[in-house]
Design a protein around this motif. Structure first.
Motif, PDB file in Angstrom:
ATOM      1  N   THR A   1       0.836  -1.203   0.000  1.00  0.00           N
ATOM      2  CA  THR A   1       0.000   0.000   0.000  1.00  0.00           C
ATOM      3  C   THR A   1       0.869   1.250   0.000  1.00  0.00           C
ATOM      4  OG1 THR A   1      -1.764  -1.165   1.150  1.00  0.00           O
ATOM      5  CG2 THR A   1      -1.808   1.242   1.258  1.00  0.00           C
TER       6      THR A   1
ATOM      7  N   SER B   1       2.246   1.669  -3.444  1.00  0.00           N
ATOM      8  CA  SER B   1       1.191   2.146  -4.343  1.00  0.00           C
ATOM      9  C   SER B   1       0.917   3.624  -4.149  1.00  0.00           C
ATOM     10  CB  SER B   1      -0.104   1.360  -4.119  1.00  0.00           C
ATOM     11  OG  SER B   1       0.056   0.022  -4.493  1.00  0.00           O
ATOM     12  N   HIS B   2       0.846   4.068  -2.896  1.00  0.00           N
ATOM     13  CA  HIS B   2       0.586   5.484  -2.618  1.00  0.00           C
ATOM     14  C   HIS B   2       1.725   6.357  -3.133  1.00  0.00           C
ATOM     15  CE1 HIS B   2      -3.174   5.208  -0.552  1.00  0.00           C
ATOM     16  NE2 HIS B   2      -2.698   4.428   0.393  1.00  0.00           N
TER      17      HIS B   2
END
Length: 101
Positions: free
Chosen positions: A69, A72-73
């Protein structure tokens, strides 16, 4: 270390809807406005990575987000920043270290 609060990366003085000005009028202000257009989590991950020099694994541990995550961010937020800043001929995300991955 404790989790980083989203309020730590949000500046109430900046208007995220304000138009970004030409580069010669203040790249720093334009970058701040572009950062404010990101989601809070994208902004947090990007600032921890690029401003604080934290690795992706360190960011995951600090924020309690899964490593994937965080990656991805940072990728999504970086792409959005590049799009916001492309009018200035700069991306602001140059030279990311492979060590962070």
């Amino acid at each position: 270390t404790g989790a980083v609060a989203s309020s730590d990366v949000c500046s109430p003085d900046l208007d995220a809807t304000a138009p970004v000005r030409p580069a010669q009028e203040g790249i720093a202000t334009d970058l701040e406005r572009a950062l404010m257009r990101l989601t809070v989590t994208e902004r947090l991950c990007i600032l921890l990575s690029y401003q604080e020099g934290m690795s992706h694994a360190e960011i995951a541990a600090e924020t309690a987000l899964p490593l994937g995550t965080v990656k991805s961010h940072i990728a999504r937020g970086g792409a959005r920043l590049r799009a916001f800043l492309s009018d200035y001929g700069m991306s602001g995300m140059e030279g990311e270290s492979d060590a962070k991955r």
